[in-house]
Scaffold this motif. Structure first.
Motif, PDB file in Angstrom:
ATOM      1  N   SER A 128      42.883  -0.005 112.355  1.00 29.81           N
ATOM      2  CA  SER A 128      43.779   0.069 111.334  1.00 29.81           C
ATOM      3  C   SER A 128      43.808   1.333 110.919  1.00 29.81           C
ATOM      4  O   SER A 128      42.842   2.514 111.785  1.00 29.81           O
ATOM      5  N   ASP A 129      44.194   2.378 110.028  1.00 29.92           N
ATOM      6  CA  ASP A 129      43.628   4.316 109.498  1.00 29.92           C
ATOM      7  C   ASP A 129      42.888   3.916 109.933  1.00 29.92           C
ATOM      8  O   ASP A 129      41.415   4.865 109.938  1.00 29.92           O
ATOM      9  N   PHE A 130      41.833   2.784 108.792  1.00 35.27           N
ATOM     10  CA  PHE A 130      40.469   2.916 107.774  1.00 35.27           C
ATOM     11  C   PHE A 130      39.359   1.936 109.417  1.00 35.27           C
ATOM     12  O   PHE A 130      38.711   1.054 109.008  1.00 35.27           O
ATOM     13  N   SER A 131      39.241   3.067 110.438  1.00 31.77           N
ATOM     14  CA  SER A 131      38.805   2.888 111.795  1.00 31.77           C
ATOM     15  C   SER A 131      38.086   4.166 112.258  1.00 31.77           C
ATOM     16  O   SER A 131      39.724   5.266 111.910  1.00 31.77           O
ATOM     17  N   SER A 132      37.379   4.550 112.538  1.00 28.85           N
ATOM     18  CA  SER A 132      37.031   6.023 113.056  1.00 28.85           C
ATOM     19  C   SER A 132      37.917   6.019 114.096  1.00 28.85           C
ATOM     20  O   SER A 132      38.040   7.497 114.470  1.00 28.85           O
ATOM     21  N   GLU A 133      38.560   5.542 115.024  1.00 26.06           N
ATOM     22  CA  GLU A 133      39.382   5.404 116.537  1.00 26.06           C
ATOM     23  C   GLU A 133      40.434   4.685 116.291  1.00 26.06           C
ATOM     24  O   GLU A 133      40.120   2.892 115.493  1.00 26.06           O
ATOM     25  N   SER A 134      41.469   4.531 116.504  1.00 23.43           N
ATOM     26  CA  SER A 134      42.678   3.309 117.401  1.00 23.43           C
ATOM     27  C   SER A 134      41.782   2.325 118.034  1.00 23.43           C
ATOM     28  O   SER A 134      40.824   3.207 119.402  1.00 23.43           O
ATOM     29  N   TYR A 135      42.211   1.858 118.641  1.00 20.84           N
ATOM     30  CA  TYR A 135      41.468   0.244 119.662  1.00 20.84           C
ATOM     31  C   TYR A 135      42.271  -0.674 119.324  1.00 20.84           C
ATOM     32  O   TYR A 135      42.492  -0.872 118.448  1.00 20.84           O
ATOM     33  N   THR A 136      41.684  -1.209 120.572  1.00 16.64           N
ATOM     34  CA  THR A 136      42.500  -2.803 120.731  1.00 16.64           C
ATOM     35  C   THR A 136      41.470  -3.728 121.172  1.00 16.64           C
ATOM     36  O   THR A 136      40.529  -3.015 122.038  1.00 16.64           O
ATOM     37  N   TYR A 137      42.005  -5.135 121.517  1.00 18.33           N
ATOM     38  CA  TYR A 137      41.049  -5.761 122.266  1.00 18.33           C
ATOM     39  C   TYR A 137      41.193  -5.858 124.099  1.00 18.33           C
ATOM     40  O   TYR A 137      41.057  -7.141 124.679  1.00 18.33           O
ATOM     41  N   VAL A 138      42.260  -5.136 124.411  1.00 19.43           N
ATOM     42  CA  VAL A 138      42.449  -5.670 125.706  1.00 19.43           C
ATOM     43  C   VAL A 138      42.693  -4.018 126.510  1.00 19.43           C
ATOM     44  O   VAL A 138      42.603  -2.915 125.889  1.00 19.43           O
ATOM     45  N   ASN A 139      42.845  -4.200 127.825  1.00 17.32           N
ATOM     46  CA  ASN A 139      43.151  -2.586 128.404  1.00 17.32           C
ATOM     47  C   ASN A 139      44.322  -2.419 128.431  1.00 17.32           C
ATOM     48  O   ASN A 139      44.940  -3.526 128.283  1.00 17.32           O
ATOM     49  N   GLU A 140      44.770  -1.387 128.442  1.00 15.95           N
ATOM     50  CA  GLU A 140      46.125  -1.262 129.007  1.00 15.95           C
ATOM     51  C   GLU A 140      46.667  -1.913 129.994  1.00 15.95           C
ATOM     52  O   GLU A 140      46.369  -2.131 131.156  1.00 15.95           O
ATOM     53  N   ASN A 141      47.902  -2.082 129.239  1.00 15.31           N
ATOM     54  CA  ASN A 141      48.719  -2.904 130.706  1.00 15.31           C
ATOM     55  C   ASN A 141      48.913  -4.036 130.529  1.00 15.31           C
ATOM     56  O   ASN A 141      49.178  -5.299 131.636  1.00 15.31           O
ATOM     57  N   LYS A 143      49.054  -7.144 129.892  1.00 15.85           N
ATOM     58  CA  LYS A 143      49.995  -9.108 129.060  1.00 15.85           C
ATOM     59  C   LYS A 143      49.619  -9.563 129.397  1.00 15.85           C
ATOM     60  O   LYS A 143      49.911 -10.839 128.903  1.00 15.85           O
ATOM     61  N   GLU A 144      48.440 -10.212 130.535  1.00 12.68           N
ATOM     62  CA  GLU A 144      48.448 -11.299 130.003  1.00 12.68           C
ATOM     63  C   GLU A 144      46.923 -12.045 129.644  1.00 12.68           C
ATOM     64  O   GLU A 144      46.319 -13.073 129.218  1.00 12.68           O
ATOM     65  N   LEU A 145      46.588 -10.509 129.263  1.00 10.34           N
ATOM     66  CA  LEU A 145      45.293 -10.374 127.739  1.00 10.34           C
ATOM     67  C   LEU A 145      43.658 -11.345 128.674  1.00 10.34           C
ATOM     68  O   LEU A 145      43.051 -11.367 128.095  1.00 10.34           O
ATOM     69  N   LYS A 146      43.955 -10.903 129.798  1.00 11.60           N
ATOM     70  CA  LYS A 146      42.738 -11.460 131.032  1.00 11.60           C
ATOM     71  C   LYS A 146      41.635 -10.613 130.321  1.00 11.60           C
ATOM     72  O   LYS A 146      40.401 -11.038 130.575  1.00 11.60           O
ATOM     73  N   SER A 147      41.452  -9.133 130.348  1.00  6.51           N
ATOM     74  CA  SER A 147      41.050  -8.436 129.431  1.00  6.51           C
ATOM     75  C   SER A 147      40.451  -8.700 127.986  1.00  6.51           C
ATOM     76  O   SER A 147      39.386  -7.927 127.788  1.00  6.51           O
ATOM     77  N   PHE A 148      41.092  -9.412 127.020  1.00  6.44           N
ATOM     78  CA  PHE A 148      40.741  -9.639 125.683  1.00  6.44           C
ATOM     79  C   PHE A 148      39.338  -9.528 125.489  1.00  6.44           C
ATOM     80  O   PHE A 148      38.859 -10.889 125.935  1.00  6.44           O
ATOM     81  N   SER A 149      38.195  -8.923 124.472  1.00  2.00           N
ATOM     82  CA  SER A 149      36.990  -9.112 124.368  1.00  2.00           C
ATOM     83  C   SER A 149      37.174  -8.523 122.729  1.00  2.00           C
ATOM     84  O   SER A 149      37.475  -7.851 122.436  1.00  2.00           O
ATOM     85  N   ILE A 150      36.169  -8.526 121.704  1.00  2.00           N
ATOM     86  CA  ILE A 150      36.047  -8.420 120.409  1.00  2.00           C
ATOM     87  C   ILE A 150      34.824  -7.427 120.642  1.00  2.00           C
ATOM     88  O   ILE A 150      33.854  -7.632 119.632  1.00  2.00           O
ATOM     89  N   ASP A 151      34.542  -7.135 121.773  1.00  3.88           N
ATOM     90  CA  ASP A 151      32.775  -6.739 121.885  1.00  3.88           C
ATOM     91  C   ASP A 151      33.047  -5.536 120.875  1.00  3.88           C
ATOM     92  O   ASP A 151      32.090  -4.867 120.144  1.00  3.88           O
ATOM     93  N   HIS A 152      34.193  -4.580 120.933  1.00  4.27           N
ATOM     94  CA  HIS A 152      33.683  -3.676 119.731  1.00  4.27           C
ATOM     95  C   HIS A 152      33.164  -4.067 118.458  1.00  4.27           C
ATOM     96  O   HIS A 152      33.129  -3.896 117.326  1.00  4.27           O
ATOM     97  N   ASP A 153      33.946  -4.860 118.012  1.00  4.48           N
ATOM     98  CA  ASP A 153      33.786  -5.380 116.273  1.00  4.48           C
ATOM     99  C   ASP A 153      32.463  -6.385 116.151  1.00  4.48           C
ATOM    100  O   ASP A 153      32.418  -6.000 114.839  1.00  4.48           O
ATOM    101  N   LYS A 154      31.899  -6.532 116.981  1.00  5.99           N
ATOM    102  CA  LYS A 154      29.983  -6.885 117.516  1.00  5.99           C
ATOM    103  C   LYS A 154      29.681  -5.909 116.913  1.00  5.99           C
ATOM    104  O   LYS A 154      28.210  -6.333 116.417  1.00  5.99           O
ATOM    105  N   LYS A 155      29.825  -4.642 116.691  1.00  4.72           N
ATOM    106  CA  LYS A 155      28.905  -3.800 116.360  1.00  4.72           C
ATOM    107  C   LYS A 155      28.233  -3.446 115.187  1.00  4.72           C
ATOM    108  O   LYS A 155      27.834  -3.452 114.489  1.00  4.72           O
ATOM    109  N   PHE A 156      29.628  -3.439 114.254  1.00  7.22           N
ATOM    110  CA  PHE A 156      29.938  -3.049 112.322  1.00  7.22           C
ATOM    111  C   PHE A 156      30.498  -4.477 111.861  1.00  7.22           C
ATOM    112  O   PHE A 156      29.954  -4.825 111.587  1.00  7.22           O
TER     113      PHE A 156
END
Length: 483
Positions: A128-141, A143-156
């Motif tokens: 959201s805006d209250f993040s230090s940067e924009s990010y998602t849980y998948v790699n660009e493009n 669409k099958e969400l094979k790269s889906f990962s919440i590793d970003h959220d595991k830090k904080f």
């Protein structure tokens, strides 16, 4: 937390008694004392026990008296909880606090004994805006969400959520909201500045919610539900995505609802709208009038920012939705004091804004109330588009201290005393200077919250059924009466 605040909260714990099950007998004031807790401007009173009073037989209320009337025989909606959002910003600031401050902070929000007993958490689906940067849980493009990962959220974020859950115990409900689909799913190819979900990505985006819920629950974090889209009619400089009422209706009934059901998540709640009170009636009319969409919607979320144009809060719209669609629930999903200014940490009108909104929203049928960021730094962030705001508690990382604003205590007058499964009780005040709401907890304790918006001390009578008591509330003060 200041020593006098801690001692006041500890005294409150001693006052907490157990009464008969409210379902077994009609409520009675017989033999009961009123425990009064007060927060007031220009005093040291912060959720402080200030009186213990008795009841006497009621006499006819007079026009030259100020009164609050409570009718225990008229019950309304069942209370779900009060809480705030654990954003990336809150979690990043929390990680920079000392271990002692982290413990103090967790207790301040999530302990019923040492703090204000939050029972609700909102979090974000990626940035959201209250993040230090924009990010998602998948790699660009992807669409099958094979790269889906919440590793970003595991830090904080996930560590803070787990600590909050642990501190609060079992009474906690968590839901999540997206600010924007990944850029490649949108017609603008950007997460920022509005745009729309491209039609060919309706199904992949519905799958994304499922992946999120599954990933978080694999981490041991139970997800109660989701909102479809944060602020779907606002083109913001930060992550945002536009859904018209018809588009949200169709996405819900053709994609999100069936996809959740297909993946065994039919017990998860879906909350529509998640935006201001101004357009909520039209959104409710559009979605709820379609049986195929309505069957997937638990209820409607709303915010308080309709005042951006200089108008007043539109509380009547909340009541109209509640009256029009009584089988659907109402949840306040976000509010904060905008435009951060450190000179206004102790600005009392900020707290009163919370009190006015919470009392009116509850009296108009709202079952749950969620503040925005639970913690921000001394700059009102971090926020990657400089949309700096207030939180009830700030972590001044330069001065290495926690700052409690009056808003924290005003919210606490509700969240500490009104517990999940309580029933709202008919309450009215005889003067516009006072606002009031009442809930009956499942243990038989009645909780009446009274707010004095005026510049003067007010002596008022509390009428509960056929009994009365006389109470004094300071100027610009909040009181919780437990009996």
């Amino acid at each position: 937390m200041k020593k006098n605040v801690v001692s006041a909260l500890l005294v409150m714990a001693c006052f907490s008694g157990f009464a008969q099950d409210s379902k077994s007998k009609p409520f009675t004031t017989s033999g009961k004392k009123i425990k009064v807790f007060t927060t007031a401007e220009n005093t040291d009173l912060r959720l402080a026990p200030t009186a213990s009073l008795g009841f006497k037989p009621a006499k006819q209320a007079l026009e030259n008296e100020v009164s609050v009337f409570v009718n225990p025989n008229k019950q309304f909606q069942t209370f779900m909880g009060i809480g705030g959002a654990i954003t990336d910003a809150s979690a990043e600031v929390f990680a920079k606090l000392s271990k002692e401050q982290q413990k103090e902070f967790l207790d301040a929000y999530y302990s019923k004994e040492k703090g204000i007993g939050y029972s609700l958490i909102r979090t974000t689906i990626h940035s959201s805006d209250f993040s230090s940067e924009s990010y998602t849980y998948v790699n660009e493009n992807d669409k099958e969400l094979k790269s889906f990962s919440i590793d970003h959220d595991k830090k904080f974020k996930i560590p803070l959520i787990k600590e909050a859950l642990k501190t609060a115990g079992k009474e906690m409900t968590l839901y999540a909201s997206p600010w924007s689909p990944p850029a490649f799913m949108k017609d603008t190819k950007s997460m920022l500045k509005g745009g729309k979900l491209a039609p060919e990505f309706y199904q992949p985006w519905a799958n994304y919610y499922v992946k999120f819920i599954q990933a978080y629950e694999k981490e041991g974090i139970p997800i109660w539900g989701i909102t479809v889209q944060n602020e779907p009619m606002a083109t913001q400089t930060w992550e945002s995505c536009i859904f018209t009422a018809e588009e949200e209706r169709d996405f819900l009934k053709k994609y999100l609802g069936p996809t959740m059901q297909k993946n065994g998540l039919e017990n998860k709640k879906i909350v529509v709208w998640d935006h201001n009170r101004d357009l909520m009636v039209q959104r409710a009319n559009t979605i709820y009038s379609d049986p195929e969409a309505a069957k997937y919607a638990w209820g409607m979320g709303f915010h308080w920012y309709e005042t951006w144009n200089g108008g007043k809060p539109m509380f009547d719209n909340v009541k109209l939705v509640a009256d029009s669609f009584p089988d659907k629930k109402l949840m306040f999903t976000e509010g904060c004091i905008e435009a951060f200014n450190p000179a206004r940490y102790q600005f009392w009108a900020n707290a009163e804004r919370y009190g006015i909104n919470m009392i009116n929203d509850f009296n108009n049928g709202t079952v749950a109330w969620t503040d925005w960021n639970i913690l921000l730094d001394e700059k009102g962030g971090p926020n990657h588009v400089s949309n700096f705001c207030f939180a009830p508690i700030h972590g001044d990382l330069t001065a290495k201290k926690l700052i409690y604003t009056p808003s924290y205590y005003y919210i606490g007058h509700f969240s500490k005393f009104i517990r999940p499964e309580a029933k709202r009780i008919s309450t009215s005040a005889s003067r516009s200077q006072l606002l009031s709401t009442t809930f009956l907890n499942t243990n038989g304790e009645m909780v009446t919250v009274v707010m004095n918006q005026s510049d003067g001390e007010i002596k008022y009578k509390l009428f509960v059924g056929d009994a009365e008591s006389e109470i004094t509330i300071p100027a610009h003060a909040m009181q919780t009466l437990v009996y």
